[in-house]
Design an enzyme around this catalytic site. Structure first.
Site, PDB file in Angstrom:
ATOM      1  N   ALA A  73      44.511  36.555  45.939  1.00 14.56           N
ATOM      2  CA  ALA A  73      45.233  37.288  44.902  1.00 14.56           C
ATOM      3  C   ALA A  73      44.234  38.148  44.153  1.00 14.56           C
ATOM      4  CB  ALA A  73      45.888  36.288  43.959  1.00 14.56           C
ATOM      5  N   GLY A 113      45.068  33.184  48.029  1.00 12.43           N
ATOM      6  CA  GLY A 113      46.393  33.682  48.411  1.00 12.43           C
ATOM      7  C   GLY A 113      46.410  34.238  49.831  1.00 12.43           C
ATOM      8  N   GLU A 116      46.970  31.314  51.939  1.00 13.49           N
ATOM      9  CA  GLU A 116      48.353  30.865  51.713  1.00 13.49           C
ATOM     10  C   GLU A 116      49.322  31.736  52.523  1.00 13.49           C
ATOM     11  OE1 GLU A 116      47.837  30.996  47.383  1.00 13.49           O
ATOM     12  OE2 GLU A 116      48.361  28.872  47.343  1.00 13.49           O
ATOM     13  N   GLU A 136      40.249  28.514  44.761  1.00 16.57           N
ATOM     14  CA  GLU A 136      40.846  28.658  43.428  1.00 16.57           C
ATOM     15  C   GLU A 136      40.175  27.832  42.349  1.00 16.57           C
ATOM     16  OE1 GLU A 136      42.502  28.822  46.205  1.00 16.57           O
ATOM     17  OE2 GLU A 136      44.202  30.172  46.065  1.00 16.57           O
TER      18      GLU A 136
HETATM   19  N1  3HC Z   1      40.593  40.143  43.432  1.00 11.51           N
HETATM   20  C1  3HC Z   1      40.162  41.319  42.934  1.00 11.51           C
HETATM   21  N2  3HC Z   1      39.070  41.961  43.375  1.00 11.51           N
HETATM   22  C2  3HC Z   1      38.371  41.363  44.349  1.00 11.51           C
HETATM   23  C3  3HC Z   1      38.748  40.135  44.909  1.00 11.51           C
HETATM   24  C4  3HC Z   1      39.918  39.506  44.407  1.00 11.51           C
HETATM   25  N3  3HC Z   1      40.367  38.355  44.897  1.00 11.51           N
HETATM   26  N4  3HC Z   1      37.856  39.787  45.854  1.00 11.51           N
HETATM   27  C5  3HC Z   1      36.954  40.777  45.890  1.00 11.51           C
HETATM   28  N5  3HC Z   1      37.258  41.731  44.999  1.00 11.51           N
HETATM   29  C6  3HC Z   1      36.545  42.993  44.763  1.00 11.51           C
HETATM   30  C7  3HC Z   1      35.202  42.793  44.093  1.00 11.51           C
HETATM   31  O1  3HC Z   1      35.330  42.760  42.680  1.00 11.51           O
HETATM   32  C8  3HC Z   1      34.430  43.998  44.571  1.00 11.51           C
HETATM   33  O2  3HC Z   1      34.849  45.101  43.809  1.00 11.51           O
HETATM   34  P1  3HC Z   1      33.823  46.241  43.450  1.00 11.51           P
HETATM   35  O3  3HC Z   1      33.312  46.759  44.754  1.00 11.51           O
HETATM   36  O4  3HC Z   1      34.602  47.201  42.647  1.00 11.51           O
HETATM   37  O5  3HC Z   1      32.748  45.546  42.671  1.00 11.51           O
HETATM   38  C9  3HC Z   1      34.959  44.218  45.985  1.00 11.51           C
HETATM   39  O6  3HC Z   1      36.224  43.535  46.027  1.00 11.51           O
HETATM   40  C10 3HC Z   1      34.074  43.669  47.072  1.00 11.51           C
HETATM   41  O7  3HC Z   1      33.755  42.325  46.759  1.00 11.51           O
HETATM   42  P2  3HC Z   1      32.260  41.757  46.907  1.00 11.51           P
HETATM   43  O8  3HC Z   1      31.300  42.694  46.258  1.00 11.51           O
HETATM   44  O9  3HC Z   1      32.290  40.358  46.454  1.00 11.51           O
HETATM   45  O10 3HC Z   1      32.066  41.883  48.503  1.00 11.51           O
HETATM   46  P3  3HC Z   1      31.554  40.812  49.541  1.00 11.51           P
HETATM   47  O11 3HC Z   1      31.714  41.433  50.867  1.00 11.51           O
HETATM   48  O12 3HC Z   1      30.233  40.285  49.110  1.00 11.51           O
HETATM   49  O13 3HC Z   1      32.565  39.555  49.432  1.00 11.51           O
HETATM   50  C11 3HC Z   1      34.650  38.412  49.388  1.00 11.51           C
HETATM   51  C12 3HC Z   1      33.902  39.710  49.762  1.00 11.51           C
HETATM   52  C13 3HC Z   1      34.170  37.236  50.285  1.00 11.51           C
HETATM   53  C14 3HC Z   1      36.106  38.642  49.596  1.00 11.51           C
HETATM   54  C15 3HC Z   1      34.325  38.034  47.917  1.00 11.51           C
HETATM   55  O14 3HC Z   1      34.587  39.174  47.105  1.00 11.51           O
HETATM   56  C16 3HC Z   1      35.146  36.914  47.363  1.00 11.51           C
HETATM   57  O15 3HC Z   1      34.809  35.748  47.583  1.00 11.51           O
HETATM   58  N6  3HC Z   1      36.221  37.224  46.629  1.00 11.51           N
HETATM   59  C17 3HC Z   1      37.042  36.253  45.996  1.00 11.51           C
HETATM   60  C18 3HC Z   1      38.044  35.749  46.962  1.00 11.51           C
HETATM   61  C19 3HC Z   1      38.841  34.645  46.350  1.00 11.51           C
HETATM   62  O16 3HC Z   1      38.275  33.700  45.873  1.00 11.51           O
HETATM   63  N7  3HC Z   1      40.167  34.749  46.357  1.00 11.51           N
HETATM   64  C20 3HC Z   1      41.022  33.789  45.783  1.00 11.51           C
HETATM   65  C21 3HC Z   1      41.604  34.351  44.539  1.00 11.51           C
HETATM   66  S1  3HC Z   1      42.595  33.202  43.651  1.00 11.51           S
HETATM   67  C22 3HC Z   1      44.092  33.222  44.459  1.00 11.51           C
HETATM   68  O17 3HC Z   1      44.215  33.763  45.503  1.00 11.51           O
HETATM   69  C23 3HC Z   1      45.217  32.526  43.747  1.00 11.51           C
HETATM   70  C24 3HC Z   1      46.391  32.241  44.621  1.00 11.51           C
HETATM   71  O18 3HC Z   1      46.371  30.886  44.991  1.00 11.51           O
HETATM   72  C25 3HC Z   1      47.685  32.527  43.938  1.00 11.51           C
END
Ligand code: 3HC
Ligand code: NAI
Length: 708
Positions: A73, A113, A116, A136
């Site tokens: 998400a 997400g 999911e 999460e």
């Molecule tokens: N939401 C918003 N922006 C995100 C994002 C997310 N989930 N994941 C990554 N981004 C953005 C980053 O802020 C970054 O933006 P920028 O270039 O403007 O700074 C860009 O995407 C690239 O991210 P990284 O610099 O971290 O790039 P990497 O290649 O090093 O890593 C990644 C990519 C493995 C996807 C890492 O960004 C990551 O681990 N992201 C988080 C993923 C995550 O944990 N998702 C779960 C969210 S909670 C959820 O889903 C709730 C659900 O259960 C309802």
């Protein structure tokens, strides 16, 4: 493939529907990481409507455009008005209920997400580079879109419990072994998805819905272990909640379990700890972006690294690079020191083998990347040279002059100094544009923070190279300007000053530590100094005094200096602020006596009891105040950078978001008022309680961002 039946996506939406013969396709296209935002969820619903409207389609394939499937998400949408979790879940329920096969063709990050979504499909095929997980809890929440219910049904409750409470991801092979993906295949996501759909149709198998599977229960011992781990992290209530959700998956029908999850998600998502953790996620990424330094700034290749000094820091830094696959030449002054350094590195690796974290073969591979030498010529070919010799300005100046002479043109020269003037050291090399500070934290192979000190002359490409390199070796870089102690140690100085004063006034080291450990600090200041070395801390005070940086206060850090004089260097001499039984810190009545004598010498009145509230205020408020001064002077670019320094480098509790994020929660006005209180009751001869300009001017630390 029947070209005539192919309909290309219109490419107007974030989720584009098309079909290829009898197979429908939804391409998810929301760069950079296909994060699920409000418009993407709407586009997915529209694409599914389109699919359902076309007669005769027998399967549906979902895949991601660009570098990844869906990385979760969109975390930025979690604040008001919130992520559209109900709409997204309704979409997942609709996917799950499709009568035809729904295939998720995965690559890259399949997280949160994103996983999911994949689990609501009936079949998962993954490229070998895929990573799957539910991270999460690291954002202060639990999976909110049926993830806690589907994962246990696919992989069993025991592994699900581990994955959901740790946030750890599986690679494609592990995921296949666990039953989370059905197949691993080479090829682009669209092709492997189409091939999987064709194979399913040919097999005549019925769609397999995760929601309809029985859960393989976890043993009670697994729940007990997870609960014990959760109890150790009271600042992370999401852990206990996650365990409850997995138990619900095991004990209740899907719909009831989903309700448990929904209530849990709703209760956590707006909690202050979740907001703090989201702040840190973006702050870490923001920290690597430097005003005026475009993303496409040229960088220099770093294929080999030289390190001068094989002590505590040099050895740890060497490990950080060889762990990242970069060869290192390590030099020292004497064979004895070098062999000791190399021996410590091997010992650390062997300890990892004993814990099952590395194989003996990996150790040999890493040691093979490490060359020891006594000759500076061994550095002549290195692309980056880092000096990590004793913290002594004269010695470091000499070393930097030698490095300037030996380094090849274009090599980057870095100093690991904790406090010294990087600009002066840069001048000593004769090539100041190639020089910056790379301030690693001890142990350098473990701690994530790297303070990158930008000198007055540092070339933009040198800065850009080191920021990128930091990421490649798993570090979080934060850029600091040049000042005594940079961001972290300059703030730590006032924190240590107050810890010392409180003990002279009658607090025990254990009381001082306990007060901030109760807030979630990994370690209080006395234990931290004992670990880092009272001698290391005292020497910086002595050096700082020499250059006239200290206030004219004879009681300034008098206890640390006295402990140093007495040879009580901390853990390494089994005595410092505490006495030690192995690594266990025990109160030492001798320290109380030393503190009493010092108080008398400096005319400081002792009190029989000091409230924990006072200890917290006196340690943290000056630290926050110093952070604001650092911002005001442009030493740090933004408040989030300071938060990252303290969380990644000093064990500040992540669920409080860092000192300046926490300052907002406390209220800047309240902090200003308490500083005035201490100025009144303790006197302000040395300016210890003088508020930073921004404390009254800013309103909120989150508004402060230095643009240059
Ligand atoms: N939401 C918003 N922006 C995100 C994002 C997310 N989930 N994941 C990554 N981004 C953005 C980053 O802020 C970054 O933006 P920028 O270039 O403007 O700074 C860009 O995407 C690239 O991210 P990284 O610099 O971290 O790039 P990497 O290649 O090093 O890593 C990644 C990519 C493995 C996807 C890492 O960004 C990551 O681990 N992201 C988080 C993923 C995550 O944990 N998702 C779960 C969210 S909670 C959820 O889903 C709730 C659900 O259960 C309802
Ligand atoms: P250390 O005393 O463990 O190691 C210093 C090493 O440098 C020794 O092995 C010594 O033999 C070697 N050395 C001295 N002069 C040399 C020369 N001319 N050429 C080659 N090698 C030489 O010291 P430590 O703790 O590793 O500190 C090194 C630097 O890192 C200092 O600047 C310190 O301020 C900084 N630092 C230390 C941290 C810590 O927690 N110990 C944290 C962050 C930075």
């Amino acid at each position: 493939m029947h070209q005539s039946h192919m309909q290309q996506p219109a490419q107007t939406s974030l989720a584009n529907f098309s079909h290829d013969g009898r197979i429908g396709l939804i391409e998810i296209d929301n760069p950079p990481v296909n994060a699920l935002s409000v418009p993407l969820v709407q586009a997915l619903i529209a694409a599914l409507n389109d699919f359902e409207a076309v007669a005769g389609l027998e399967a549906l394939v979902l895949y991601g455009a660009g570098r990844t499937w869906v990385a979760g998400a969109d975390i930025a949408t979690f604040d008001d008005p919130g992520f559209p979790v109900a709409e997204f879940k309704a979409f997942l329920t609709r996917l799950d209920a499709q009568q035809c096969h729904v295939v998720a063709a995965l690559h890259g990050a399949v997280l949160g997400g994103g996983l999911e979504l994949a689990m609501a499909c009936h079949h998962r095929v993954a490229q070998p580079n895929t990573r799957l997980g539910l991270p999460e809890v690291t954002f202060g929440i639990v999976p909110g879109a049926q993830g806690t219910q589907r994962l246990p049904r696919l992989v069993g409750a025991e592994l699900a419990l581990d994955m959901i409470t740790s946030g750890r991801a599986l690679d494609a092979t592990q995921a296949q072994a666990a039953g989370l993906v059905d197949a691993v295949a080479e090829g682009d996501a669209r092709s492997i998805g189409l091939a999987a759909a064709e194979a399913l149709l040919a097999s005549g198998a019925a769609p397999r819905r995760a929601s309809a599977l029985a859960v393989q229960p976890a043993p009670e011992t697994a729940f007990a272990k997870a609960e014990a781990a959760a109890a150790k992290k009271p600042g992370w209530p999401q852990l206990a909640t996650a365990i409850r959700c997995v138990r619900a998956a095991q004990d209740l029908p899907f719909a009831q379990g989903e309700q448990v999850e929904a209530d849990a998600f709703a209760a956590l998502v707006n909690a202050s700890s979740a907001k703090a953790l989201r702040h840190l996620f973006f702050a870490e990424r923001e920290a690597a972006k430097i005003p005026g330094l475009p993303r496409d700034t040229a960088r220099r290749p770093i294929r080999s690294v030289g390190i001068v000094g094989s002590g505590t820091m040099g050895g740890g830094i060497a490990m950080a690079f060889v762990n990242g696959g970069i060869p290192v030449s390590l030099i020292d002054v004497s064979n004895e020191a070098l062999q000791r350094g190399l021996g410590l590195i091997r010992g650390n690796y062997e300890a990892s083998v004993a814990k099952g974290r590395l194989t003996a073969e990996q150790v040999e591979q890493r040691m093979g990347l490490l060359q020891g030498s006594l000759d500076y010529q061994a550095l002549a070919d290195c692309d980056l040279i880092i000096e990590a010799v004793f913290e002594d300005l004269q010695l470091k100046t000499e070393v930097c002059t030698r490095l300037g002479a030996v380094a090849k043109p274009g090599a980057i020269i870095a100093t690991n100094t904790s406090t010294l003037d990087v600009d002066r050291l840069a001048q000593a090399t004769g090539c100041p544009a190639d020089v910056l500070g790379m301030h690693f934290f001890s142990p350098a192979n473990v701690m994530r923070l790297l303070e990158v000190v930008r000198g007055a002359a540092t070339a933009p490409e040198v800065l850009a190279t080191v920021l990128k390199l930091a990421g490649a070796i798993g570090k979080v870089p934060v850029v600091s300007g040049v000042c005594y102690g940079f961001i972290g140690n300059r703030m730590a100085e006032v924190y240590m000053r107050e810890a010392d004063s409180l003990i002279l006034e009658g607090a025990e080291p254990a009381q001082v530590d306990a007060a901030v450990e109760a807030l979630g600090m990994a370690m209080g200041p006395c234990r931290m100094l004992d670990m880092a070395g009272v001698d290391v801390g005292a020497r910086t005070v002595i050096e700082y005094r020499k250059i006239g940086g200290l206030p004219d206060d004879p009681s300034y850090r008098a206890l640390a200096l006295e402990l140093f004089e007495l040879g009580r260097f901390g853990q390494k001499t089994a005595a410092g602020f505490y006495r030690y039984d192995g690594r266990k810190a025990l109160p030492d009545p001798q320290v109380t006596e030393i503190a009493k004598a010092l108080a008398e010498r400096h005319g400081i009145a002792r009190r029989s009891h000091i409230e924990p509230g006072e200890i917290v205020e006196r340690l943290l408020y000056p630290l926050i105040n110093e952070g604001l001064k650092i911002l005001d002077e442009g030493i740090a670019y933004r408040s989030g950078d300071i938060d990252v320094v303290w969380v990644a480098g000093y064990g500040f509790p992540d669920f409080r978001g860092g000192p300046l994020w926490m300052a907002n929660e406390i209220g800047l006005e309240k902090i200003a008022e308490r500083l005035a209180h201490y100025a009144a009751v303790r006197g302000n001869d040395h300016g210890y309680w003088t508020p930073a300009r921004l404390l009254s001017a800013a309103g909120s630390t989150q508004n402060i961002q230095v643009q240059s």
